[in-house]
Design a protein around this motif. Structure first.
Motif, PDB file in Angstrom:
ATOM      1  N   ASN A  30       0.834  -1.193   0.000  1.00  0.00           N
ATOM      2  CA  ASN A  30       0.000   0.000   0.000  1.00  0.00           C
ATOM      3  C   ASN A  30       0.872   1.248   0.000  1.00  0.00           C
ATOM      4  OD1 ASN A  30      -2.403  -1.288  -0.099  1.00  0.00           O
ATOM      5  ND2 ASN A  30      -3.118  -0.675   1.935  1.00  0.00           N
ATOM      6  N   LEU A  31       0.465   2.234  -0.790  1.00  0.00           N
ATOM      7  CA  LEU A  31       1.158   3.518  -0.823  1.00  0.00           C
ATOM      8  C   LEU A  31       0.621   4.465   0.239  1.00  0.00           C
ATOM      9  CD1 LEU A  31       1.167   4.038  -4.708  1.00  0.00           C
ATOM     10  CD2 LEU A  31       3.023   3.135  -3.285  1.00  0.00           C
ATOM     11  N   VAL A  32      -0.700   4.392   0.494  1.00  0.00           N
ATOM     12  CA  VAL A  32      -1.361   5.241   1.485  1.00  0.00           C
ATOM     13  C   VAL A  32      -2.341   4.383   2.267  1.00  0.00           C
ATOM     14  CG1 VAL A  32      -2.805   7.274   1.883  1.00  0.00           C
ATOM     15  CG2 VAL A  32      -1.175   7.276   0.003  1.00  0.00           C
ATOM     16  N   ASN A  33      -2.396   4.585   3.584  1.00  0.00           N
ATOM     17  CA  ASN A  33      -3.368   3.902   4.444  1.00  0.00           C
ATOM     18  C   ASN A  33      -4.132   4.923   5.274  1.00  0.00           C
ATOM     19  OD1 ASN A  33      -3.091   1.010   4.022  1.00  0.00           O
ATOM     20  ND2 ASN A  33      -1.012   1.265   4.791  1.00  0.00           N
ATOM     21  N   LEU A  34      -5.451   4.762   5.321  1.00  0.00           N
ATOM     22  CA  LEU A  34      -6.296   5.524   6.231  1.00  0.00           C
ATOM     23  C   LEU A  34      -6.859   4.562   7.261  1.00  0.00           C
ATOM     24  CD1 LEU A  34      -6.190   7.424   3.702  1.00  0.00           C
ATOM     25  CD2 LEU A  34      -8.524   8.149   4.273  1.00  0.00           C
ATOM     26  N   GLU A  35      -6.666   4.888   8.535  1.00  0.00           N
ATOM     27  CA  GLU A  35      -7.129   4.010   9.614  1.00  0.00           C
ATOM     28  C   GLU A  35      -8.076   4.776  10.523  1.00  0.00           C
ATOM     29  OE1 GLU A  35      -3.831   1.969  11.569  1.00  0.00           O
ATOM     30  OE2 GLU A  35      -2.554   2.553   9.873  1.00  0.00           O
ATOM     31  N   SER A  36      -9.360   4.388  10.490  1.00  0.00           N
ATOM     32  CA  SER A  36     -10.412   4.972  11.348  1.00  0.00           C
ATOM     33  C   SER A  36     -10.410   6.498  11.291  1.00  0.00           C
ATOM     34  CB  SER A  36     -10.226   4.500  12.796  1.00  0.00           C
ATOM     35  OG  SER A  36     -10.277   3.099  12.882  1.00  0.00           O
ATOM     36  N   VAL A  37     -10.354   7.037  10.092  1.00  0.00           N
ATOM     37  CA  VAL A  37     -10.269   8.483   9.900  1.00  0.00           C
ATOM     38  C   VAL A  37     -11.653   9.116   9.956  1.00  0.00           C
ATOM     39  CG1 VAL A  37      -9.828  10.263   8.154  1.00  0.00           C
ATOM     40  CG2 VAL A  37      -8.109   8.508   8.614  1.00  0.00           C
ATOM     41  N   SER A  38     -11.772  10.196  10.730  1.00  0.00           N
ATOM     42  CA  SER A  38     -13.012  10.975  10.795  1.00  0.00           C
ATOM     43  C   SER A  38     -12.697  12.439  10.529  1.00  0.00           C
ATOM     44  CB  SER A  38     -13.673  10.838  12.174  1.00  0.00           C
ATOM     45  OG  SER A  38     -14.096   9.509  12.395  1.00  0.00           O
ATOM     46  N   GLU A  69     -21.454  20.772  12.055  1.00  0.00           N
ATOM     47  CA  GLU A  69     -22.257  19.595  12.386  1.00  0.00           C
ATOM     48  C   GLU A  69     -22.289  18.576  11.243  1.00  0.00           C
ATOM     49  OE1 GLU A  69     -26.121  20.912  13.451  1.00  0.00           O
ATOM     50  OE2 GLU A  69     -25.484  21.936  15.299  1.00  0.00           O
ATOM     51  N   ARG A  70     -21.689  18.901  10.125  1.00  0.00           N
ATOM     52  CA  ARG A  70     -21.724  18.010   8.963  1.00  0.00           C
ATOM     53  C   ARG A  70     -20.602  16.984   9.062  1.00  0.00           C
ATOM     54  NH1 ARG A  70     -23.704  17.795   3.688  1.00  0.00           N
ATOM     55  NH2 ARG A  70     -24.882  19.699   4.055  1.00  0.00           N
ATOM     56  N   MET A  71     -20.968  15.712   9.159  1.00  0.00           N
ATOM     57  CA  MET A  71     -19.997  14.619   9.222  1.00  0.00           C
ATOM     58  C   MET A  71     -19.680  14.179   7.795  1.00  0.00           C
ATOM     59  SD  MET A  71     -18.030  12.621  10.906  1.00  0.00           S
ATOM     60  CE  MET A  71     -18.564  12.836  12.624  1.00  0.00           C
ATOM     61  N   GLY A  85     -20.834  17.981  -2.184  1.00  0.00           N
ATOM     62  CA  GLY A  85     -20.806  18.379  -0.777  1.00  0.00           C
ATOM     63  C   GLY A  85     -20.797  17.219   0.185  1.00  0.00           C
ATOM     64  N   GLY A  86     -20.684  15.984  -0.340  1.00  0.00           N
ATOM     65  CA  GLY A  86     -20.743  14.808   0.521  1.00  0.00           C
ATOM     66  C   GLY A  86     -19.418  14.384   1.112  1.00  0.00           C
ATOM     67  N   GLY A  87     -18.300  14.988   0.685  1.00  0.00           N
ATOM     68  CA  GLY A  87     -17.008  14.665   1.295  1.00  0.00           C
ATOM     69  C   GLY A  87     -15.965  14.104   0.345  1.00  0.00           C
ATOM     70  N   SER A 128     -23.304   9.978   1.928  1.00  0.00           N
ATOM     71  CA  SER A 128     -23.704  11.074   2.810  1.00  0.00           C
ATOM     72  C   SER A 128     -25.218  11.101   2.918  1.00  0.00           C
ATOM     73  CB  SER A 128     -23.190  12.415   2.271  1.00  0.00           C
ATOM     74  OG  SER A 128     -23.669  12.645   0.962  1.00  0.00           O
ATOM     75  N   ASP A 129     -25.699  11.808   3.926  1.00  0.00           N
ATOM     76  CA  ASP A 129     -27.139  11.948   4.156  1.00  0.00           C
ATOM     77  C   ASP A 129     -27.486  13.424   4.048  1.00  0.00           C
ATOM     78  OD1 ASP A 129     -29.735  12.082   5.035  1.00  0.00           O
ATOM     79  OD2 ASP A 129     -29.477  10.573   6.603  1.00  0.00           O
ATOM     80  N   PRO A 130     -28.087  13.866   2.932  1.00  0.00           N
ATOM     81  CA  PRO A 130     -28.375  15.293   2.766  1.00  0.00           C
ATOM     82  C   PRO A 130     -29.419  15.824   3.738  1.00  0.00           C
ATOM     83  CG  PRO A 130     -29.373  14.019   0.980  1.00  0.00           C
ATOM     84  CD  PRO A 130     -28.525  13.060   1.772  1.00  0.00           C
ATOM     85  N   VAL A 131     -30.210  14.928   4.342  1.00  0.00           N
ATOM     86  CA  VAL A 131     -31.235  15.367   5.294  1.00  0.00           C
ATOM     87  C   VAL A 131     -30.652  15.463   6.694  1.00  0.00           C
ATOM     88  CG1 VAL A 131     -33.472  14.835   6.311  1.00  0.00           C
ATOM     89  CG2 VAL A 131     -33.062  14.362   3.877  1.00  0.00           C
ATOM     90  N   ASN A 132     -30.054  14.367   7.163  1.00  0.00           N
ATOM     91  CA  ASN A 132     -29.428  14.351   8.485  1.00  0.00           C
ATOM     92  C   ASN A 132     -27.924  14.458   8.300  1.00  0.00           C
ATOM     93  OD1 ASN A 132     -28.647  14.001  11.109  1.00  0.00           O
ATOM     94  ND2 ASN A 132     -29.357  11.874  11.288  1.00  0.00           N
ATOM     95  N   THR A 133     -27.408  15.682   8.318  1.00  0.00           N
ATOM     96  CA  THR A 133     -25.996  15.911   7.999  1.00  0.00           C
ATOM     97  C   THR A 133     -25.057  15.361   9.062  1.00  0.00           C
ATOM     98  OG1 THR A 133     -26.119  18.106   9.031  1.00  0.00           O
ATOM     99  CG2 THR A 133     -26.504  17.970   6.651  1.00  0.00           C
ATOM    100  N   ALA A 134     -25.585  15.047  10.247  1.00  0.00           N
ATOM    101  CA  ALA A 134     -24.728  14.501  11.301  1.00  0.00           C
ATOM    102  C   ALA A 134     -24.430  13.025  11.084  1.00  0.00           C
ATOM    103  CB  ALA A 134     -25.372  14.709  12.671  1.00  0.00           C
TER     104      ALA A 134
END
Length: 600
Positions: A3-11, A16-18, A40-42, A196-202
């Motif tokens: 692997n060149l890049v690893n993401l581990e449990s990234v938040s 309020e937008r997750m 806009g979903g990330g 993503s959830d456009p209604v419940n952004t959290a």
């Protein structure tokens, strides 16, 4: 495969937008991954966290030791006070160093950097030109991983194909966000969907992983939808219709596991064709009559360039036409001519008496910023007929991505993609029977594109589309015409494949003609000494390169003049630049003739 890049449990969240919630991913050597999801979903946030541009709120991002990483996002900036050549060829001290490198030459030509001009200051470039320069500067480097955010924006159909071929020819790993579905299907081996959830952004922030490109993603997502709860019924129906198109069209894939193909075939067994051409044509004739839009013996110029030369073109009721051509060939100007916004140099434009025309422009300057989304839509109309169905303003807005809660957002607070969607909703609410769409896919995510295509499937009227998105053109249009720069509108029965083949054949013939020109005398003439002859031939070659660059700058200014037709201040500025370029061209041609005569 390491692997060149690893993401581990990234938040990662904004307010309020997750956007990312406990995401764990990896990018292996040579992998080509497409990233899809709602605007806009990330998606951009995922790329920036992966590339190390943005830090996660929690979790860990690790890069392989010595990773050579290139990144081009929508926020990439060019150095102030730089030139195009200084940015793209920063690692090359002399021209012969990059000119002898086949890959670098291909990038410079494929992305139109030569046309922009190496000496052009980057501060004077348009947004699209700046993106191409940044992309070229990244691709010329030797890299292990390339991260790209919407690289196909501002590229024409030919440019998109070049970029796909270039990336396929390299062993470099790739992570790319794009709404271009043909590009996704051609280049990518895996797909990440940012959910993503456009209604419940959290809530939301998950990343689902799929094997394969766009077609595989549609198959897999439809299969999941088939087993999902009733709340997913709307998405499932849309995915089924998309599957019917993929399965029946030339894009159907045969590389999937048999169980998936059988499941998909069962899923779409009772799905009708995306549209009924005979039924729509009959309805269009009732609404439009025989005459819609016609150009009679029309000539059209932009500066000194001739875009159309005594062209006659008739667009009838129910015609669905895609227009293709290289950037600067006059596609947008042709749409403006059809819309009656520019006058032809000669000939006439004819519009039917029952025509109700709507023109989607690339600019976003016709939206009322003092209203909320739903108010801006209802200002046009409260209800609209789409095919056999009547929709309220709120329902149509929801179909094009505005959830009920989002419909009360002030227009001035919308993102570029949301403003584009609102522009489309208002356009459709006016119930036109002739639609002129200029790059309608710009800034739209794939889900919105599917909804737009679904609406156009049942829309009865005449449709003319300019788009670099070949998937959209092949999906919603029944015929394709091209502008090849010869003053004509050329009908292409074979569609975009025929366009690309014709462009390639013309380029091949041009190279052959140049190769057949008699070589210059390779020995000193009686007029010049050996040293003088060598110096003259060297200067002649240098002048020819400068003339090519000046010619490209002249073409670019003509394109900009056409685009700035309604801006007097910009026209004066561009006219001044054009006069300087023409004076320089005259001086170079005069000197070239002098040296040519001396060498004869």
């Amino acid at each position: 495969m390491a692997n060149l890049v690893n993401l581990e449990s990234v938040s990662k969240s904004y307010g309020e937008r997750m956007l990312l919630d406990g995401v764990s991913l990896g990018v292996g050597e040579g992998e080509r991954i497409g990233v899809v999801g709602l605007n806009g979903g990330g998606k951009t946030t995922l790329l920036e966290v992966l590339a190390g541009i943005s830090e996660p709120d929690s979790g860990r991002v690790s890069h392989a030791r010595g990773l050579r990483l290139g990144v081009v996002t929508q926020r990439t900036e060019l150095p102030e006070g730089s030139t195009v050549g200084g940015v793209v060829l920063a690692d090359y001290a002399a021209e012969h160093e990059w000119a002898s490198n086949t890959r670098v030459r291909s990038i410079v030509e494929g992305l139109g950097i030569s046309a922009i001009g190496f000496d052009t200051p980057t501060d004077t470039l348009s947004g699209g030109e700046r993106r191409r320069v940044a992309l070229a500067a990244t691709l010329v480097a030797d890299l292990d991983l390339v991260v790209l955010d919407e690289p196909t924006n501002h590229l024409d159909v030919e440019g998109v194909r070049w970029l796909a071929d270039h990336l396929l020819s390299r062993k470099t790993a790739l992570v790319v966000v794009t709404h271009d579905r043909w590009f996704l299907d051609t280049v990518c081996e895996r797909t990440w969907e940012v959910v993503s959830d456009p209604v419940n952004t959290a809530s939301g922030g998950r990343v689902e992983q799929y094997e394969g490109g766009y077609a595989d993603w549609v198959f897999a997502r439809a299969e999941r939808a088939r087993l999902a709860a009733a709340a997913e019924e709307k998405r499932r129906n849309l995915a089924r219709k998309e599957l019917a198109w993929l399965q029946r069209g030339a894009r159907a894939r045969t590389s999937k596991p048999r169980y998936r193909v059988e499941a998909a075939e069962a899923l779409i067994a009772d799905v009708p064709e995306p549209r009924n051409p005979a039924e729509l044509l009959a309805f269009a004739k009732r609404r439009l009559g025989k005459t819609v839009l016609e150009l009679e013996d029309v000539s059209l110029t932009a500066g000194e360039r001739t875009l159309l030369d005594h062209v006659t073109w008739r667009i009838g009721p129910g015609d669905r036409i895609g227009i293709v051509g290289v950037n600067g060939s006059g596609k947008t100007t042709l749409l403006r001519l059809l819309a009656g916004e520019v006058e032809p140099s000669t000939g006439k434009r004819i519009e039917g008496k029952t025509v109700r025309l709507a023109h989607l422009k690339q600019e976003l300057d016709d939206l009322p910023g003092d209203l909320r989304v739903l108010e801006a839509v209802e200002k046009v109309a409260s209800r609209v007929m789409v095919g056999k169905h009547e929709l309220s303003a709120s329902q149509l807005a929801e179909r094009l991505g505005f959830a009920r809660t989002r419909q009360w957002t002030p227009v001035e607070d919308l993102s570029g993609g949301e403003r584009r969607r609102l522009q489309l909703v208002r356009l459709l609410m006016s119930e036109p029977n002739v639609l002129l769409l200029d790059e309608p896919t710009n800034d739209l995510d794939i889900d919105t594109l599917q909804q737009l295509e679904d609406l156009l499937d049942s829309w009865a009227g005449t449709l003319v589309v300019v788009s670099h998105d070949r998937y959209l053109v092949e999906r919603v249009c029944d015929s394709v015409v091209a502008l090849f720069g010869d003053g004509r509108i050329t009908h292409l029965p074979g569609g975009i494949d025929e366009y690309l083949a014709t462009r390639a054949e013309r380029a091949r013939r041009h190279r052959e003609v140049r190769a057949e020109r008699p070589p210059r005398e390779a020995t000193p003439t009686q007029k010049l000494s050996a040293a003088e002859w060598r110096a003259a031939t060297k200067e002649l070659a240098k002048l020819e390169r400068k003339l090519d660059a000046v010619h490209e700058r002249e073409s670019r200014l003509h394109r900009q003049l056409a685009e700035a037709a309604t801006d007097p201040d910009r026209l004066m500025e561009l006219n001044g630049e054009l006069k300087a370029v023409l004076a320089e061209k005259d001086e170079l041609e005069r000197r070239w003739l002098e040296i040519s005569e001396a060498l004869e």
